[in-house]
Write an enzyme that holds these catalytic residues in place. Structure first.
Site, PDB file in Angstrom:
ATOM      1  N   CYS A   1      22.962   1.492  -7.316  1.00  0.00           N
ATOM      2  CA  CYS A   1      24.408   1.693  -7.349  1.00  0.00           C
ATOM      3  C   CYS A   1      24.897   1.899  -8.777  1.00  0.00           C
ATOM      4  CB  CYS A   1      25.120   0.505  -6.719  1.00  0.00           C
ATOM      5  SG  CYS A   1      24.941   0.415  -4.930  1.00  0.00           S
TER       6      CYS A   1
ATOM      7  N   ARG B   1      15.429   1.758   4.467  1.00  0.00           N
ATOM      8  CA  ARG B   1      15.093   0.628   3.594  1.00  0.00           C
ATOM      9  C   ARG B   1      15.288  -0.659   4.372  1.00  0.00           C
ATOM     10  NH1 ARG B   1      16.144  -0.556  -2.760  1.00  0.00           N
ATOM     11  NH2 ARG B   1      14.259   0.708  -2.783  1.00  0.00           N
TER      12      ARG B   1
ATOM     13  N   ALA C   1      23.588   3.854  -2.674  1.00  0.00           N
ATOM     14  CA  ALA C   1      24.243   3.491  -1.417  1.00  0.00           C
ATOM     15  C   ALA C   1      25.601   4.180  -1.306  1.00  0.00           C
ATOM     16  CB  ALA C   1      24.422   1.976  -1.339  1.00  0.00           C
TER      17      ALA C   1
ATOM     18  N   PRO D   1      17.177   3.888  -4.882  1.00  0.00           N
ATOM     19  CA  PRO D   1      18.639   3.925  -4.951  1.00  0.00           C
ATOM     20  C   PRO D   1      19.159   2.781  -5.816  1.00  0.00           C
ATOM     21  CG  PRO D   1      17.912   3.094  -2.812  1.00  0.00           C
ATOM     22  CD  PRO D   1      16.693   3.571  -3.525  1.00  0.00           C
TER      23      PRO D   1
ATOM     24  N   GLY E   1      13.023   1.496 -10.097  1.00  0.00           N
ATOM     25  CA  GLY E   1      14.456   1.494 -10.356  1.00  0.00           C
ATOM     26  C   GLY E   1      14.775   1.336 -11.817  1.00  0.00           C
ATOM     27  N   ARG E   2      14.749   0.099 -12.305  1.00  0.00           N
ATOM     28  CA  ARG E   2      15.191  -0.176 -13.664  1.00  0.00           C
ATOM     29  C   ARG E   2      14.384   0.573 -14.718  1.00  0.00           C
ATOM     30  NH1 ARG E   2      16.009  -4.621 -10.562  1.00  0.00           N
ATOM     31  NH2 ARG E   2      18.033  -5.698 -10.763  1.00  0.00           N
TER      32      ARG E   2
ATOM     33  N   TYR F   1      23.169  -6.338   3.595  1.00  0.00           N
ATOM     34  CA  TYR F   1      24.317  -5.532   3.986  1.00  0.00           C
ATOM     35  C   TYR F   1      24.387  -5.458   5.515  1.00  0.00           C
ATOM     36  CZ  TYR F   1      24.532  -4.678  -0.979  1.00  0.00           C
ATOM     37  OH  TYR F   1      24.639  -4.866  -2.334  1.00  0.00           O
TER      38      TYR F   1
ATOM     39  N   GLN G   1      21.127   7.522   0.243  1.00  0.00           N
ATOM     40  CA  GLN G   1      21.116   6.310   1.054  1.00  0.00           C
ATOM     41  C   GLN G   1      22.501   6.095   1.668  1.00  0.00           C
ATOM     42  OE1 GLN G   1      21.242   2.175  -0.614  1.00  0.00           O
ATOM     43  NE2 GLN G   1      19.125   2.079   0.130  1.00  0.00           N
TER      44      GLN G   1
END
Length: 387
Positions: A25, A230, A59, A23, A346-347, A182, A101
């Site tokens: 954002c 996660r 998210a 995930p 991810g990246r 979070y 997510q």
């Protein structure tokens, strides 16, 4: 034989390979009402066409005050279902598993987009009040309001309602965001949870909100969808949340219906010293795989085909490696059962959404059976095949 591109079972689901999209954002939803836009359809559609086995949509807030930014996706309202349904439908049309997510930012909410500095937004800028387990601020963000016990007790229901909406939108897997500082993570760590009562103090109390949320979501979605979570396996700070406490949480979550653990780390406090490097979080995932007898994925600086494939195990989880929390019986690794079950990246997917096709070709696999026919003319083997 490579292992990265072999199928795997995830709860009730069959996933075509073990290279998944983490995930990430996008901060591109419609401001204030949290609806998906054409950006999300194109972004996630490209990732699905690129061959990932499972894609975790970013998210998505379970309440308006749970957004990181005013441009976050949300699922607190039925009007948010239809825009996300387009995204889920296209992901599934490409043979990938559509996951989403669900999270709540807590004290890290009401900020500007990342590329605008992630600074605090006032009410006139679209900001909103933030909440947390205790009243400590994150970095230079405003102090959050402390949630009452009654407000905390209502949160699992908010997550469950959002999960049901996600299912209605066509998502087949739900991931709970209990990592990266979070709200759920804020309740877990003794660094940010300094309250008393049923949600504070001992480990069991600090885990109560997360475990109640796992149970509420599982009861809401029933057996049809896979349930992931996660976690930040460690705060990377002495006296904070650590692997042994995560092992306890994971074992209890499995009893309540969790299918898979997505193992990350850090994000709670800015002073953490994180030893970032290739696959630096994979050892944490291996430990937790054995400690909780649950499938896990590694994530974090996994940016080559060879590295990703080397992390995958062909063995079965072992529950004998850990028997307690902290001190004697703390988590250890059984060298006979190495590796993780899947890899999230991810990246690298942002740089190239066709990464699975490229990596499969590099590893000598033939992706033609699961990559889009329209891409057959690309000549993958000519450019990316084994030397």
């Amino acid at each position: 034989m490579t292992k990265l591109f072999t199928p795997i079972k995830l709860g009730p689901l069959n996933v075509k390979n073990r290279l998944w999209v983490a995930p990430m954002c996008q901060y591109s939803a419609t401001a204030q009402n949290g609806q998906a836009t054409d950006w999300h359809l194109m972004h996630y559609g490209g990732l699905a066409a690129g061959g990932a086995g499972l894609i975790v949509v970013e998210a998505t807030a379970v309440a308006p005050e749970g957004r990181i930014t005013p441009w976050d996706l949300g699922l607190w309202d039925d009007a948010q279902i239809a825009p996300l349904a387009r995204v889920a439908a296209f992901i599934k049309s490409q043979g990938a598993i559509a996951a989403i997510q669900l999270g709540h930012a807590g004290r890290k909410g009401a900020t500007s987009q990342m590329w605008a500095g992630s600074t605090s937004l006032g009410a006139g800028q679209g900001g909103y009040g933030t909440v947390s387990a205790s009243g400590m601020a994150f970095a230079d963000l405003p102090r959050p309001r402390v949630l009452t016990d009654d407000e905390t007790a209502a949160l699992p229901g908010a997550f469950a309602a959002a999960a049901i909406r996600a299912e209605q939108a066509g998502f087949e897997a739900i991931e709970l965001h209990a990592a990266h500082g979070y709200l759920l993570h804020q309740f877990l760590s003794p660094l940010t949870n300094q309250r008393g009562g049923v949600y504070g103090g001992p480990l069991e109390n600090r885990c109560k909100l997360v475990l109640d949320t796992v149970q509420a979501v599982r009861e809401g979605i029933g057996p049809r969808a896979a349930l992931l979570m996660r976690v930040s396996a460690t705060d990377w700070v002495q006296g904070g949340w650590d692997v042994d406490q995560t092992a306890y949480l994971a074992r209890q979550a499995v009893k309540r219906g969790l299918d898979h653990l997505d193992v990350s780390s850090g994000g709670l406090v800015p002073e953490a010293k994180v030893p970032v490097g290739p696959a630096y979080q994979a050892p944490l995932a291996v430990q937790l795989r054995q400690a909780a007898d649950v499938s896990v994925n590694a994530v974090g600086v996994i940016d080559t085909a060879a590295l990703a494939d080397s992390l995958i195990t062909s063995g079965e989880p072992s529950s004998a490696a850990a028997s307690g929390v902290g001190g004697p019986g703390s988590v250890t690794v059984d060298d006979a059962v190495p590796g993780v079950d899947s890899v999230m990246a991810g990246r690298v997917f942002l740089r190239d959404p066709h990464t699975p096709i490229k990596w499969a070709t590099e590893l000598g696999e033939e992706p033609a059976s699961w990559s889009p026919s329209a891409y057959a003319m690309a000549g993958w083997a000519r450019y990316y095949g084994p030397n």
